[in-house]
Scaffold this motif. Structure first.
Motif, mmCIF file in Angstrom:
data_model
loop_
_atom_site.group_PDB
_atom_site.id
_atom_site.type_symbol
_atom_site.label_atom_id
_atom_site.label_comp_id
_atom_site.label_asym_id
_atom_site.label_seq_id
_atom_site.Cartn_x
_atom_site.Cartn_y
_atom_site.Cartn_z
ATOM 1 N N GLN A 190 0.837 -1.220 0.000
ATOM 2 C CA GLN A 190 0.000 0.000 0.000
ATOM 3 C C GLN A 190 0.864 1.258 0.000
ATOM 4 O O GLN A 190 0.641 2.190 -0.766
ATOM 5 C CB GLN A 190 -0.889 0.022 1.251
ATOM 6 C CG GLN A 190 -2.043 -0.957 1.232
ATOM 7 C CD GLN A 190 -2.910 -0.795 2.480
ATOM 8 O OE1 GLN A 190 -2.381 -0.662 3.589
ATOM 9 N NE2 GLN A 190 -4.213 -0.801 2.313
ATOM 10 N N ILE A 191 1.882 1.252 0.881
ATOM 11 C CA ILE A 191 2.763 2.423 0.986
ATOM 12 C C ILE A 191 3.482 2.649 -0.342
ATOM 13 O O ILE A 191 3.596 3.779 -0.821
ATOM 14 C CB ILE A 191 3.783 2.228 2.132
ATOM 15 C CG1 ILE A 191 3.052 2.030 3.462
ATOM 16 C CG2 ILE A 191 4.746 3.403 2.211
ATOM 17 C CD1 ILE A 191 3.941 1.564 4.606
ATOM 18 N N ILE A 194 1.374 4.493 -2.943
ATOM 19 C CA ILE A 194 1.287 5.941 -2.689
ATOM 20 C C ILE A 194 2.617 6.614 -3.028
ATOM 21 O O ILE A 194 2.677 7.578 -3.796
ATOM 22 C CB ILE A 194 0.937 6.230 -1.203
ATOM 23 C CG1 ILE A 194 -0.318 5.460 -0.790
ATOM 24 C CG2 ILE A 194 0.757 7.733 -0.978
ATOM 25 C CD1 ILE A 194 -0.644 5.557 0.691
ATOM 26 N N VAL A 195 3.717 6.077 -2.454
ATOM 27 C CA VAL A 195 5.030 6.686 -2.670
ATOM 28 C C VAL A 195 5.384 6.659 -4.157
ATOM 29 O O VAL A 195 5.830 7.663 -4.735
ATOM 30 C CB VAL A 195 6.107 5.927 -1.855
ATOM 31 C CG1 VAL A 195 7.498 6.405 -2.227
ATOM 32 C CG2 VAL A 195 5.871 6.098 -0.359
ATOM 33 N N VAL A 197 3.484 9.290 -6.250
ATOM 34 C CA VAL A 197 3.971 10.656 -5.996
ATOM 35 C C VAL A 197 5.310 10.890 -6.696
ATOM 36 O O VAL A 197 5.496 11.882 -7.412
ATOM 37 C CB VAL A 197 4.108 10.922 -4.476
ATOM 38 C CG1 VAL A 197 4.782 12.265 -4.232
ATOM 39 C CG2 VAL A 197 2.749 10.874 -3.812
ATOM 40 N N LEU A 198 6.261 9.963 -6.510
ATOM 41 C CA LEU A 198 7.579 10.144 -7.122
ATOM 42 C C LEU A 198 7.477 10.125 -8.652
ATOM 43 O O LEU A 198 8.102 10.935 -9.338
ATOM 44 C CB LEU A 198 8.545 9.041 -6.664
ATOM 45 C CG LEU A 198 8.904 8.976 -5.177
ATOM 46 C CD1 LEU A 198 10.076 8.022 -4.964
ATOM 47 C CD2 LEU A 198 9.268 10.343 -4.615
#
Lengths: 443, 443
Positions: free
Chosen positions: A354-355, A358-359, A362-363
């Motif tokens: 999950q993390i 998201i990360v 964004v990157l």
């Protein structure tokens, strides 16, 4: 007191004033002051230290200073010092001293103490036995509180802690009584009526990390150490547990930076010893990263066609490495603090997935936009964005699973940290990147 | 006790047996068992916990469980709980609870305690004031040992520790007496004659890291906290100092992996919160490593002429990064443990330089030989060997100096760890490598 003033008093041989100053100073501070003097001065000043503080000052010195003093001490002085040293400090000292001085010390030690010392020296490093002391207050269950208090008054001065007393019957540990209970109970109460019988104890071979964990969990001041027959053989005190907590954190931090841990401080370790601790992992990692290099050569055609591709290698490798380290570090620390366990495997992987999403998004968005604006090349922007998302996800999954597997098979999870993860993730990110690039650009 | 058995007893409503089991369990273990039950069960079981243990169980629960209980408690139950909670635990709880429950609690708190709570809530995070408790034993210098012991017997039960007693005169701290001194002194001795007057104390605003350092250095059980007028306002106990040591190590380790630290455990933090703590540094580092990439493009001619050169980029970057991390990590930890200071700057640099030479030569020889054997290309072997020596040296110097500078200008040295060092070192190693290569191969 200021070091300069102290040295002036010393050089002017104003011993009386020196002695008075030493009376008011803490033992640790005296030891640290002594460490700045030369051997001859150490001996002079040490003999001026008040008798009741000398042993504590001595146990706070480093081993080379201790050697110096043991060498020049008379037999009488040595015996006096040993009488006042706690058993665990004596053993710590003996572990570090050269053999001839150890013999010197054992020669002036009475036979029964020598036996205890030899036994303590035999416990494995990092075990409860190696950090315990044998000086504790021992009570009988049939005594009254008044008798126990009297016993402490007579014998307590030489015990490392009197705040947790141990109730034994035929040498077996059957209960504990805190000094608080003694001080707040009536004189005629029997020890067996106030002792706590739900005991937390460890064996001599319990790992010191587990010992420290118990102190932390139960807010203990001392912890009894028993042998296989449930006989009390010693106690670990909270100050030693605190040292263990710090040493274990330092050990993990050092290992996580691919350095073999040392018990000495940075400056106490010689440059040669430092190099020796750092080279093995560097060699392993250097040769592993050659694999990454040889994979790159397979895509020679790709970067011969579009040389710009090479310039994104460091960014992808670094980002992958950083993402992997973040996950592995949090899991390594969680394992060390007993907050994460192997049984949480799927929960951890799902969370990191999950993390990663998201990360990664964004990157990828940030970098894709930048590339599109800078190069007006939507193909390149897509290649980099996709590579980032896949690299981030792969890195985080590798980063979180390796420490868990290491723990499972009995390796130290701290070894699965940044350096190793970075090297592994590098290979993955290069393969991902060039595969995406060759597919999209149809090279 | 086994969780399964406990849940069976609970579902069969065998409360008497449950109550007996709870009598023998440690408070921490009860709290951890409760965390596995649902809200309704928590309430039932908590009411079965023996009165003298309830407050301790409560203070070991996480804040969501505490909220549940506060919400359903009657006013009487709440008052009873608050009476038995230590002040520092009450404040810890209030910091986490939602506002409506905080109001509920403050409403049943007597005015004088409410004032203390409000003051404690106002101390900055991570200060001595925020971790201290206001429950300590206070003695008068004119009392006898017997009177002091009596005072402890009457009031000691509700004090967080009775093992260090504080001697005050007009609220000012003038000495300390250990329970050991009280228990081993004669009844008629005056407190002022046995109290220690060389005091170690901190102010309410002292950083908690410094507080923990004092515990470690002087092996303390408790440390007095005084205000600007030298008045005693509270004490920090060793169990809280131990928690600080662990939290500070965790904070450093997390920061060193480019993650913003959190006070919650891995699983307590949501995936979104995890991502939020990891993204900022990743973005900074990602854009920094683009610089490295753009430097590579400057040497396009070099790797167009000898494509093999590209394949050594990962190896050089990784080795540089690892060497730099090793040095920075050891210095960061040394600074945290007060073993290394900015004043040691030149000593550190000189030491790291020596280490670099040894490490550099070993790595260069190993890799140079391998390249010579694999490619029979002595030029390439020399380029890689030289690049390795220069990269290792540069990385180690950068790695050891940055944390020292950070400390000097008041930044957290832990930020100067692996990720940042790696990114910086990458650029250096690429420049070194291509310069050496273009010179030797005359490209």
């Amino acid at each position: 007191m200021k070091k300069e003033l102290f040295i002036r008093l010393l050089s002017e041989r104003r011993f009386k004033e020196l002695k008075e100053d030493l009376m008011t100073m803490k033992a640790v501070d005296i030891a640290s002051l002594l460490s700045q003097l030369d051997d001859k001065e150490i001996a002079i000043v040490f003999r001026l230290v008040p008798k009741d503080k000398a042993a504590e000052v001595f146990s706070n010195m480093n081993s080379s200073m201790q050697s110096t003093l043991v060498e020049i001490f008379s037999e009488k002085e040595l015996r006096e010092l040993l009488d006042n040293l706690y058993m665990d400090d004596t053993v710590d000292m003996l572990e570090e001293l050269p053999a001839n001085l150890v013999t010197r010390i054992l020669n002036v030690t009475p036979q029964n103490e020598r036996n205890i010392i030899n036994q303590l020296l035999n416990y494995p490093d990092d075990s409860a036995g190696s950090i315990m002391t044998t000086e504790y207050v021992d009570l009988s269950p049939e005594w009254t509180v008044a008798k126990a208090m009297n016993h402490i008054k007579e014998t307590g001065i030489h015990k490392e802690t009197i705040y947790t007393c141990y109730v034994t019957w035929q040498r077996k540990l059957i209960g504990i009584v805190s000094a608080k209970d003694l001080m707040t109970s009536d004189d005629n109460t029997l020890i067996k009526d106030i002792m706590e019988t739900e005991l937390i104890s460890v064996s001599t071979h319990t790992d010191q990390e587990e010992v420290a964990g118990l102190f932390r969990k139960y807010d203990l001041l001392a912890l009894p150490v028993i042998d296989t027959d449930n006989r009390l053989v010693g106690i670990v005190t909270v100050d030693d547990a605190m040292d263990v907590v710090i040493d274990e954190a330092t050990e993990d931090i050092t290992k996580m930076a691919a350095v073999a841990p040392s018990e000495k401080t940075y400056f106490e370790t010689s440059s040669f010893a430092h190099a020796k601790r750092r080279i093995p992992w560097l060699l392993v990692l250097m040769f592993s990263s050659i694999i990454t290099g040889s994979i790159i050569t397979k895509y020679e055609n790709a970067f011969a066609a579009i040389p710009l591709l090479v310039s994104f290698i460091p960014m992808l490798m670094d980002t992958g490495g950083n993402c992997g380290s973040q996950s592995s570090t949090l899991i390594i620390r969680g394992l060390a603090l007993d907050e994460v366990h192997f049984g949480d495997f799927f929960r951890v992987v799902f969370k990191e997935f999950q993390i990663s999403i998201i990360v990664g998004i964004v990157l990828a968005t940030a970098n894709g936009l930048r590339i599109f604006i800078e190069y007006h090349n939507s193909g390149l922007a897509i290649v980099i964005a996709l590579s980032l998302i896949v690299t981030v996800t792969l890195s985080k999954i590798i980063g979180c699973t390796l420490p868990l597997f290491a723990k499972k098979i009995g390796l130290d999870p701290a070894l699965m940290a940044s350096p190793l993860i970075t090297t592994l993730v590098d290979t993955c990110s290069i393969i991902v990147y060039f595969n995406i690039a060759t597919t999209i650009f149809k090279i």
